[in-house]
Design a protein around this motif. Sequence first.
Motif, PDB file in Angstrom:
ATOM      1  N   ASP A  66       0.817  -1.218   0.000  1.00 15.10           N
ATOM      2  CA  ASP A  66       0.000   0.000   0.000  1.00 15.10           C
ATOM      3  C   ASP A  66       0.852   1.271   0.000  1.00 15.10           C
ATOM      4  OD1 ASP A  66      -2.476   1.233  -0.122  1.00 15.10           O
ATOM      5  OD2 ASP A  66      -2.589   1.481   2.047  1.00 15.10           O
ATOM      6  N   ALA A  67       1.803   1.329  -0.917  1.00 13.77           N
ATOM      7  CA  ALA A  67       2.602   2.545  -1.053  1.00 13.77           C
ATOM      8  C   ALA A  67       1.730   3.654  -1.645  1.00 13.77           C
ATOM      9  CB  ALA A  67       3.808   2.297  -1.948  1.00 13.77           C
ATOM     10  N   ARG A  68       2.026   4.884  -1.279  1.00 12.30           N
ATOM     11  CA  ARG A  68       1.287   6.036  -1.788  1.00 12.30           C
ATOM     12  C   ARG A  68       2.188   6.837  -2.711  1.00 12.30           C
ATOM     13  NH1 ARG A  68       0.863   8.397   2.531  1.00 12.30           N
ATOM     14  NH2 ARG A  68       1.599  10.551   2.363  1.00 12.30           N
ATOM     15  N   ILE A  69       1.785   6.978  -3.957  1.00 12.39           N
ATOM     16  CA  ILE A  69       2.566   7.736  -4.939  1.00 12.39           C
ATOM     17  C   ILE A  69       1.810   9.024  -5.235  1.00 12.39           C
ATOM     18  CG2 ILE A  69       3.564   7.757  -7.257  1.00 12.39           C
ATOM     19  CD1 ILE A  69       2.675   4.444  -5.693  1.00 12.39           C
ATOM     20  N   GLU A  70       2.424  10.158  -5.007  1.00 12.80           N
ATOM     21  CA  GLU A  70       1.767  11.457  -5.197  1.00 12.80           C
ATOM     22  C   GLU A  70       2.520  12.295  -6.228  1.00 12.80           C
ATOM     23  OE1 GLU A  70       1.095  13.637  -1.657  1.00 12.80           O
ATOM     24  OE2 GLU A  70      -0.063  12.051  -0.669  1.00 12.80           O
ATOM     25  N   GLN A  71       1.792  12.814  -7.190  1.00 10.69           N
ATOM     26  CA  GLN A  71       2.374  13.716  -8.187  1.00 10.69           C
ATOM     27  C   GLN A  71       1.700  15.081  -8.087  1.00 10.69           C
ATOM     28  OE1 GLN A  71       1.945  12.670 -12.328  1.00 10.69           O
ATOM     29  NE2 GLN A  71       3.154  14.404 -13.026  1.00 10.69           N
ATOM     30  N   ARG A  72       2.498  16.100  -7.852  1.00 10.22           N
ATOM     31  CA  ARG A  72       1.996  17.478  -7.882  1.00 10.22           C
ATOM     32  C   ARG A  72       2.199  18.019  -9.284  1.00 10.22           C
ATOM     33  NH1 ARG A  72       0.329  19.763  -3.440  1.00 10.22           N
ATOM     34  NH2 ARG A  72       0.770  18.785  -1.431  1.00 10.22           N
ATOM     35  N   MET A  73       1.107  18.451  -9.898  1.00 16.31           N
ATOM     36  CA  MET A  73       1.157  18.945 -11.260  1.00 16.31           C
ATOM     37  C   MET A  73       1.757  20.362 -11.299  1.00 16.31           C
ATOM     38  SD  MET A  73       0.192  16.586 -13.183  1.00 16.31           S
ATOM     39  CE  MET A  73      -0.780  15.098 -13.342  1.00 16.31           C
ATOM     40  N   GLY A  84      -6.173   4.991 -13.027  1.00 14.31           N
ATOM     41  CA  GLY A  84      -5.890   4.261 -11.801  1.00 14.31           C
ATOM     42  C   GLY A  84      -5.570   5.141 -10.618  1.00 14.31           C
ATOM     43  N   GLY A  85      -5.539   6.442 -10.817  1.00 17.49           N
ATOM     44  CA  GLY A  85      -5.226   7.364  -9.737  1.00 17.49           C
ATOM     45  C   GLY A  85      -6.384   8.299  -9.438  1.00 17.49           C
ATOM     46  N   GLY A  91      -8.620  23.972  -8.832  1.00 16.43           N
ATOM     47  CA  GLY A  91      -8.097  25.233  -9.342  1.00 16.43           C
ATOM     48  C   GLY A  91      -6.722  25.098  -9.967  1.00 16.43           C
ATOM     49  N   VAL A  92      -6.337  26.110 -10.710  1.00 18.11           N
ATOM     50  CA  VAL A  92      -5.004  26.140 -11.312  1.00 18.11           C
ATOM     51  C   VAL A  92      -3.968  26.200 -10.194  1.00 18.11           C
ATOM     52  CG1 VAL A  92      -3.433  27.472 -12.766  1.00 18.11           C
ATOM     53  CG2 VAL A  92      -5.851  27.267 -13.394  1.00 18.11           C
ATOM     54  N   GLY A  93      -2.947  25.361 -10.297  1.00 12.21           N
ATOM     55  CA  GLY A  93      -1.893  25.342  -9.296  1.00 12.21           C
ATOM     56  C   GLY A  93      -2.206  24.499  -8.077  1.00 12.21           C
ATOM     57  N   GLU A  94      -3.359  23.816  -8.053  1.00 10.39           N
ATOM     58  CA  GLU A  94      -3.748  23.045  -6.872  1.00 10.39           C
ATOM     59  C   GLU A  94      -3.951  21.556  -7.180  1.00 10.39           C
ATOM     60  OE1 GLU A  94      -7.282  24.850  -5.467  1.00 10.39           O
ATOM     61  OE2 GLU A  94      -6.318  26.729  -4.887  1.00 10.39           O
ATOM     62  N   GLN A  95      -3.617  21.125  -8.377  1.00 12.58           N
ATOM     63  CA  GLN A  95      -3.953  19.763  -8.776  1.00 12.58           C
ATOM     64  C   GLN A  95      -2.854  18.774  -8.388  1.00 12.58           C
ATOM     65  OE1 GLN A  95      -6.228  19.146 -12.147  1.00 12.58           O
ATOM     66  NE2 GLN A  95      -6.669  21.288 -12.536  1.00 12.58           N
ATOM     67  N   LYS A  96      -3.316  17.651  -7.859  1.00 15.28           N
ATOM     68  CA  LYS A  96      -2.416  16.599  -7.401  1.00 15.28           C
ATOM     69  C   LYS A  96      -3.046  15.253  -7.726  1.00 15.28           C
ATOM     70  CE  LYS A  96      -2.284  15.784  -2.968  1.00 15.28           C
ATOM     71  NZ  LYS A  96      -1.980  15.898  -1.509  1.00 15.28           N
ATOM     72  N   VAL A  97      -2.206  14.272  -8.073  1.00 18.20           N
ATOM     73  CA  VAL A  97      -2.677  12.917  -8.373  1.00 18.20           C
ATOM     74  C   VAL A  97      -2.126  11.962  -7.320  1.00 18.20           C
ATOM     75  CG1 VAL A  97      -2.668  11.037 -10.036  1.00 18.20           C
ATOM     76  CG2 VAL A  97      -2.788  13.392 -10.844  1.00 18.20           C
ATOM     77  N   PHE A 111       3.270   4.330 -13.747  1.00 15.82           N
ATOM     78  CA  PHE A 111       2.014   5.061 -13.676  1.00 15.82           C
ATOM     79  C   PHE A 111       2.047   6.183 -14.719  1.00 15.82           C
ATOM     80  CE2 PHE A 111       3.320   3.467  -9.586  1.00 15.82           C
ATOM     81  CZ  PHE A 111       2.196   2.781  -9.126  1.00 15.82           C
ATOM     82  N   THR A 112       0.877   6.555 -15.210  1.00 12.16           N
ATOM     83  CA  THR A 112       0.818   7.614 -16.218  1.00 12.16           C
ATOM     84  C   THR A 112      -0.202   8.668 -15.806  1.00 12.16           C
ATOM     85  OG1 THR A 112      -0.842   6.411 -17.520  1.00 12.16           O
ATOM     86  CG2 THR A 112       1.483   6.074 -18.098  1.00 12.16           C
ATOM     87  N   ALA A 113       0.059   9.896 -16.243  1.00 11.73           N
ATOM     88  CA  ALA A 113      -0.842  11.008 -15.968  1.00 11.73           C
ATOM     89  C   ALA A 113      -0.693  12.041 -17.074  1.00 11.73           C
ATOM     90  CB  ALA A 113      -0.524  11.639 -14.613  1.00 11.73           C
ATOM     91  N   THR A 114      -1.708  12.853 -17.250  1.00 13.42           N
ATOM     92  CA  THR A 114      -1.652  13.923 -18.251  1.00 13.42           C
ATOM     93  C   THR A 114      -2.013  15.244 -17.594  1.00 13.42           C
ATOM     94  OG1 THR A 114      -3.970  13.679 -18.925  1.00 13.42           O
ATOM     95  CG2 THR A 114      -2.325  12.347 -20.084  1.00 13.42           C
TER      96      THR A 114
END
Length: 200
Positions: A66-73, A84-85, A91-97, A111-114
């Motif tokens: 149960d590792a947690r992977i966090e990406q700040r955009m 999967g995330g 808002g702009v500047g507040e998005q996280k996956v 993992f992939t994100a756009t």
Amino acid sequence: MRTAVVCALLCAATLHAPSAAASAAKAPPAVSVTVSVTDGADAPESGKRLDYRITVHNLGASEVHDARIEQRMPATTTSATAPGGRVEGDGVGEQKVIWRSDLPAHDIRVFTATAVLGGHAEPAASAAPGTRRPAATVCVYVGESFAPTACSGDVDDLPESTPESEGDSWMGWAVGAGATALLGPGVVRAVRRRRVARAG
């Protein structure tokens, strides 16, 4: 009597010593995880979509549960998606996956994100003139720890389109017009002199 008591204490210590050693031997191994992130672009344009690829590698001999992977955009992100995330922040500047995943021993998870980039109000201090620098960061957390086990980032140069560029072109026209005004009379005089010389 004292000798018997001392022997009893020594025997008890000897009996407990192996169990303590056994407990120490059962301590969980240290977690060794690395992470990398890239969008495959060096100078994306504002309004374009960036496709991020996050690679998490468990270098250890034990599975991480149960590792947690966090990406700040990037701060200029207007919208984000992540198969999967879970995307947090609107808002702009507040998005996280955020992804949750088990990491098998000696295994790699991808993992992939756009993200779609918008404009930026002010240029970053570290950016070269005429560019923005949208940055994405990814960290891996083990358990419920607030301290990341591993982090990585990706930074791009985003070409800037602002009134500054329009101002530069306007200045170019102004300089050209000024040069024409200064040199124009001299050119007219030279042409007249040539005509007079030919007539004479």
